[in-house]
Design an enzyme around this catalytic site. Structure first.
Site, PDB file in Angstrom:
ATOM      1  N   GLY A 223      -1.888  85.026  51.535  1.00  0.00           N
ATOM      2  CA  GLY A 223      -3.198  84.855  52.157  1.00  0.00           C
ATOM      3  C   GLY A 223      -3.710  86.148  52.767  1.00  0.00           C
ATOM      4  O   GLY A 223      -2.994  87.159  52.832  1.00  0.00           O
TER       5      GLY A 223
ATOM      6  N   GLU B 279      -5.740  88.377  51.644  1.00  0.00           N
ATOM      7  CA  GLU B 279      -5.713  89.515  50.712  1.00  0.00           C
ATOM      8  C   GLU B 279      -7.068  90.210  50.607  1.00  0.00           C
ATOM      9  O   GLU B 279      -7.178  91.264  49.962  1.00  0.00           O
ATOM     10  CB  GLU B 279      -5.283  89.043  49.309  1.00  0.00           C
ATOM     11  CG  GLU B 279      -3.886  88.420  49.225  1.00  0.00           C
ATOM     12  CD  GLU B 279      -3.910  86.904  49.427  1.00  0.00           C
ATOM     13  OE1 GLU B 279      -4.937  86.376  49.889  1.00  0.00           O
ATOM     14  OE2 GLU B 279      -2.884  86.262  49.143  1.00  0.00           O
TER      15      GLU B 279
ATOM     16  N   LYS C 263      -9.900  88.051  49.896  1.00  0.00           N
ATOM     17  CA  LYS C 263     -10.575  87.209  48.897  1.00  0.00           C
ATOM     18  C   LYS C 263     -12.066  87.096  49.203  1.00  0.00           C
ATOM     19  O   LYS C 263     -12.897  87.148  48.308  1.00  0.00           O
ATOM     20  CB  LYS C 263      -9.957  85.797  48.891  1.00  0.00           C
ATOM     21  CG  LYS C 263      -8.493  85.769  48.499  1.00  0.00           C
ATOM     22  CD  LYS C 263      -7.910  84.372  48.590  1.00  0.00           C
ATOM     23  CE  LYS C 263      -7.792  83.832  49.999  1.00  0.00           C
ATOM     24  NZ  LYS C 263      -6.820  84.535  50.862  1.00  0.00           N
TER      25      LYS C 263
ATOM     26  N   THR D 170     -13.244  87.057  55.540  1.00  0.00           N
ATOM     27  CA  THR D 170     -14.144  88.014  56.181  1.00  0.00           C
ATOM     28  C   THR D 170     -15.057  88.652  55.146  1.00  0.00           C
ATOM     29  O   THR D 170     -14.585  89.139  54.123  1.00  0.00           O
ATOM     30  CB  THR D 170     -13.321  89.124  56.868  1.00  0.00           C
ATOM     31  OG1 THR D 170     -12.269  88.514  57.595  1.00  0.00           O
ATOM     32  CG2 THR D 170     -14.185  89.974  57.778  1.00  0.00           C
TER      33      THR D 170
ATOM     34  N   GLN E 153      -5.966  80.724  51.167  1.00  0.00           N
ATOM     35  CA  GLN E 153      -4.518  81.008  51.280  1.00  0.00           C
ATOM     36  C   GLN E 153      -4.056  81.860  50.082  1.00  0.00           C
ATOM     37  O   GLN E 153      -4.849  82.608  49.537  1.00  0.00           O
ATOM     38  CB  GLN E 153      -3.719  79.704  51.405  1.00  0.00           C
ATOM     39  CG  GLN E 153      -3.913  78.982  52.737  1.00  0.00           C
ATOM     40  CD  GLN E 153      -5.145  78.121  52.824  1.00  0.00           C
ATOM     41  OE1 GLN E 153      -5.412  77.322  51.952  1.00  0.00           O
ATOM     42  NE2 GLN E 153      -5.914  78.257  53.877  1.00  0.00           N
TER      43      GLN E 153
ATOM     44  N   LYS F   4      -7.560  97.358  50.063  1.00  0.00           N
ATOM     45  CA  LYS F   4      -6.974  98.107  51.186  1.00  0.00           C
ATOM     46  C   LYS F   4      -6.152  99.321  50.767  1.00  0.00           C
ATOM     47  O   LYS F   4      -5.173  99.668  51.438  1.00  0.00           O
ATOM     48  CB  LYS F   4      -6.147  97.160  52.067  1.00  0.00           C
ATOM     49  CG  LYS F   4      -7.052  96.118  52.750  1.00  0.00           C
ATOM     50  CD  LYS F   4      -6.384  95.527  53.948  1.00  0.00           C
ATOM     51  CE  LYS F   4      -7.378  95.277  55.055  1.00  0.00           C
ATOM     52  NZ  LYS F   4      -6.871  94.731  56.256  1.00  0.00           N
TER      53      LYS F   4
HETATM   54  P1  GDP Z   1      -9.141  86.608  52.996  1.00  0.00           P
HETATM   55  O1  GDP Z   1      -8.649  85.498  53.846  1.00  0.00           O
HETATM   56  O2  GDP Z   1      -8.333  86.791  51.757  1.00  0.00           O
HETATM   57  O3  GDP Z   1     -10.613  86.527  52.691  1.00  0.00           O
HETATM   58  O4  GDP Z   1      -8.914  87.946  53.848  1.00  0.00           O
HETATM   59  P2  GDP Z   1      -9.243  88.151  55.431  1.00  0.00           P
HETATM   60  O5  GDP Z   1     -10.702  88.259  55.596  1.00  0.00           O
HETATM   61  O6  GDP Z   1      -8.512  87.159  56.256  1.00  0.00           O
HETATM   62  O7  GDP Z   1      -8.503  89.530  55.693  1.00  0.00           O
HETATM   63  C1  GDP Z   1      -8.816  90.683  54.966  1.00  0.00           C
HETATM   64  C2  GDP Z   1      -9.283  91.752  55.931  1.00  0.00           C
HETATM   65  O8  GDP Z   1      -9.328  92.996  55.270  1.00  0.00           O
HETATM   66  C3  GDP Z   1     -10.688  91.527  56.454  1.00  0.00           C
HETATM   67  O9  GDP Z   1     -10.785  92.042  57.748  1.00  0.00           O
HETATM   68  C4  GDP Z   1     -11.558  92.342  55.472  1.00  0.00           C
HETATM   69  O10 GDP Z   1     -12.784  92.765  56.055  1.00  0.00           O
HETATM   70  C5  GDP Z   1     -10.654  93.513  55.242  1.00  0.00           C
HETATM   71  N1  GDP Z   1     -10.764  94.172  53.920  1.00  0.00           N
HETATM   72  C6  GDP Z   1     -10.954  93.620  52.702  1.00  0.00           C
HETATM   73  N2  GDP Z   1     -10.865  94.565  51.739  1.00  0.00           N
HETATM   74  C7  GDP Z   1     -10.604  95.733  52.372  1.00  0.00           C
HETATM   75  C8  GDP Z   1     -10.351  97.077  51.923  1.00  0.00           C
HETATM   76  O11 GDP Z   1     -10.339  97.383  50.726  1.00  0.00           O
HETATM   77  N3  GDP Z   1     -10.082  98.001  52.893  1.00  0.00           N
HETATM   78  C9  GDP Z   1     -10.075  97.695  54.229  1.00  0.00           C
HETATM   79  N4  GDP Z   1      -9.800  98.657  55.110  1.00  0.00           N
HETATM   80  N5  GDP Z   1     -10.303  96.450  54.674  1.00  0.00           N
HETATM   81  C10 GDP Z   1     -10.550  95.489  53.762  1.00  0.00           C
HETATM   82  P1  IMO Z   2      -6.819  82.644  54.016  1.00  0.00           P
HETATM   83  O1  IMO Z   2      -7.642  81.739  53.132  1.00  0.00           O
HETATM   84  C1  IMO Z   2      -2.913  83.456  55.778  1.00  0.00           C
HETATM   85  C2  IMO Z   2      -0.450  80.011  56.878  1.00  0.00           C
HETATM   86  C3  IMO Z   2      -0.190  79.799  58.345  1.00  0.00           C
HETATM   87  C4  IMO Z   2       1.200  79.197  58.274  1.00  0.00           C
HETATM   88  C5  IMO Z   2       1.131  78.320  57.028  1.00  0.00           C
HETATM   89  C6  IMO Z   2       0.837  76.860  57.302  1.00  0.00           C
HETATM   90  O2  IMO Z   2      -7.584  83.268  55.114  1.00  0.00           O
HETATM   91  O3  IMO Z   2      -6.044  83.595  53.184  1.00  0.00           O
HETATM   92  P2  IMO Z   2      -1.394  75.586  58.000  1.00  0.00           P
HETATM   93  O4  IMO Z   2      -2.260  75.704  59.207  1.00  0.00           O
HETATM   94  O5  IMO Z   2      -2.101  75.835  56.714  1.00  0.00           O
HETATM   95  O6  IMO Z   2      -0.615  74.307  57.964  1.00  0.00           O
HETATM   96  O7  IMO Z   2      -0.276  76.744  58.173  1.00  0.00           O
HETATM   97  O8  IMO Z   2       0.087  78.869  56.228  1.00  0.00           O
HETATM   98  N1  IMO Z   2      -1.882  80.113  56.486  1.00  0.00           N
HETATM   99  C7  IMO Z   2      -2.495  81.254  56.172  1.00  0.00           C
HETATM  100  N2  IMO Z   2      -2.039  82.524  56.193  1.00  0.00           N
HETATM  101  N3  IMO Z   2      -4.179  83.202  55.349  1.00  0.00           N
HETATM  102  C8  IMO Z   2      -4.621  81.930  55.299  1.00  0.00           C
HETATM  103  O9  IMO Z   2      -5.800  81.610  54.761  1.00  0.00           O
HETATM  104  C9  IMO Z   2      -3.798  80.887  55.759  1.00  0.00           C
HETATM  105  N4  IMO Z   2      -3.928  79.556  55.879  1.00  0.00           N
HETATM  106  C10 IMO Z   2      -2.749  79.082  56.309  1.00  0.00           C
HETATM  107  O10 IMO Z   2      -0.216  81.001  59.074  1.00  0.00           O
HETATM  108  O11 IMO Z   2       2.137  80.209  58.026  1.00  0.00           O
END
Ligand code: GDP
Ligand code: IMO
Ligand code: MG
Length: 423
Positions: free
Chosen positions: A12, A14, A16, A42, A223, A330
């Site tokens: 998760g 990554e 996305k 995000t 995730q 990243k």
């Molecule tokens: P998601 O759950 O897979 O959508 O990822 P999150 O939003 O939880 O976490 C990814 C974080 O990395 C966020 O703060 C993004 O703004 C940031 N992000 C995404 N791509 C890049 C990148 O290529 N470089 C940097 N520095 N940040 C990034």
């Molecule tokens: P996105 O979509 C990272 C993790 C939790 C915990 C496990 C189970 O932003 O990538 P839950 O509340 O789902 O029962 O928790 O899964 N987890 C994530 N970790 N990114 C997520 O979503 C997650 N959604 C759940 O931290 O380890």
């Protein structure tokens, strides 16, 4: 037309949301099919940071249809809060649609998530405490409340009464918690139901018709592969299917309708919550990645565990999702690290394992086997063409591609829409 599925290839977070937002420009429909507001995606647009939890990340364009599919567990209070934030930023919600079969997360699910984690003591899972697991438990147990029940006040009242009666027994008699009030929940949530009712449709029919009409459809995974309840690092997983098959089940469409599957990963590995993490760095390099990459959870604010890129994990993600390409985010975060390591296998008592073990207890005998690469010092966040990346950065990306046998189609060098190099 094309139908593309996008999945997280690690644990998760990554990036996305960022990639969906970029691809959504050319999509007509964006669909979420599993998970709930445990997700935090995000998206940075025009300097404004949006943290989307349930609403698909296509919502930041005016003319996209954004569908919440049947496989979602939907917290109405959280969704309405998110909708208000989106509106407050001047964005339209006209394209939002919710499947009538999606299950509703209610206050007793959230209470039970917290209580069961507490009861597990040191062997807790480290959930987001959003009630996700307990809501999917009710779905599997066939006592869940679906959106079609929720928006019918008489049906909601009846199902809530039956459910709360049982849940309050579990909360008080098993966990020693406080009983929840039927009147308080009903009176609050029946108002949420009124606000959400206009968005409710049969999304299986809608998405099928859109695909048949030649629209571009994008499926947004939440995730990541290692958090899949079936093939992930059980029991340290979420309660849904973040792998590609989850889109079929969670939207009500067949697998032959999906053309491509793009996996999203970071150029290193992170994980929030508990569970195995073979390449975890419990040292100053791990701390440096956390600081530079801003590796703190979008939903819970928890510090993310950080470690080297693990190709055993990505090989697993290629297999279980049938990935046709990869986006590596990243890369900018790794600038300045003198030597980079990439895990290519696990050494188990002298035998090189290339596939992630089924039983996570086997990992205690496994040592990651690394290839080492020279890093690069340059800040790559303003690079806009893959060819302009430092030679060592390109070597790193091409090693991933060649080892996995999957094209790296995109490389992220920052959080904004334009910080993405397409190959
Ligand atoms: P998601 O759950 O897979 O959508 O990822 P999150 O939003 O939880 O976490 C990814 C974080 O990395 C966020 O703060 C993004 O703004 C940031 N992000 C995404 N791509 C890049 C990148 O290529 N470089 C940097 N520095 N940040 C990034
Ligand atoms: P996105 O979509 C990272 C993790 C939790 C915990 C496990 C189970 O932003 O990538 P839950 O509340 O789902 O029962 O928790 O899964 N987890 C994530 N970790 N990114 C997520 O979503 C997650 N959604 C759940 O931290 O380890
Ligand atoms: Mg996230």
């Amino acid at each position: 037309m094309s139908v593309t599925a996008l999945v997280g290839a690690q644990w998760g977070d990554e990036g996305k949301g960022k990639i969906i937002d970029i691809l959504a420009e050319k999509a007509d429909v964006v669909v979420r099919s599993q998970g709930g507001n445990n997700a935090g995606h995000t998206v940075v647009v025009d300097g404004v940071t949006y943290k989307l939890r349930l609403v698909p990340s296509g919502i930041l364009y005016d003319n996209k249809v954004c569908v919440i599919g049947n496989g979602i567990v939907l917290d109405p209070k959280s969704l309405l809060g998110e909708m208000n934030e989106i509106k407050a930023n001047g964005r339209s919600l006209d394209g939002l649609k919710i499947d009538a079969r999606a299950h509703v997360v209610l206050p007793y699910h959230i209470a039970l998530d917290g209580l069961s984690e507490k009861m597990r003591g040191g062997s807790d899972i480290g959930t987001t405490k959003r009630g996700i697991g307990p809501c999917y438990m009710d779905k599997a147990e066939r006592s869940g409340i679906r959106m079609c029940d929720f928006i019918n006040p008489a049906v909601f009242a009846e199902k809530l009464k039956i459910n709360l009666n049982i849940k309050n027994k579990i909360i008080t008699e098993i966990y020693g918690g406080e009983a929840l009030s039927y009147d308080e929940i009903y009176n609050e949530y029946v108002e949420y139901a009124k606000l959400l009712a206009p968005y409710v449709i049969d999304a299986s029919v809608f998405v099928y018709d859109a695909i048949k009409a030649g629209k571009n459809v994008l499926f947004e995974g939440a995730q990541g592969a290692l958090l899949d309840i079936d093939v992930g690092t059980y029991p340290y997983v979420t309660s849904s299917h973040p792998t590609a098959g989850g889109f079929c089940i969670g939207t009500g469409i067949g697998p032959t309708l999906i053309d491509n599957c793009l996996g999203v990963c970071k150029s290193y590995t992170t994980r929030v919550g508990k569970g195995p993490f073979p390449t975890e760095l419990d040292d100053e390099i791990g701390d440096a990645i956390r600081q530079r990459g801003g590796e703190y959870g979008t939903v819970t604010g928890r510090a993310r565990r950080c470690g080297w890129l693990d190709l055993v994990i990505l090989r697993f993600a290629v297999r279980v999702n049938g990935l046709t390409s990869l986006a590596v985010n990243k890369l900018d975060t790794l600038s300045g690290i003198k030597q980079l390591k990439v895990c290519v296998g696990y050494n188990k008592n002298g035998v090189l394992l290339k596939d992630f073990p089924v039983d996570i207890s086997d990992l205690s005998d496994c040592e990651p086997v690394y290839e080492t690469f020279d890093g690069w010092d340059e800040d790559v966040s303003s690079v806009r063409s893959y060819d302009d990346l430092p030679a060592n950065a390109k070597k790193y990306i091409e090693f991933i591609e060649n080892t996995l046998g999957v094209k790296v189609a995109m490389v992220g060098v920052g959080p904004s829409r334009d910080q993405n190099l397409t190959r």
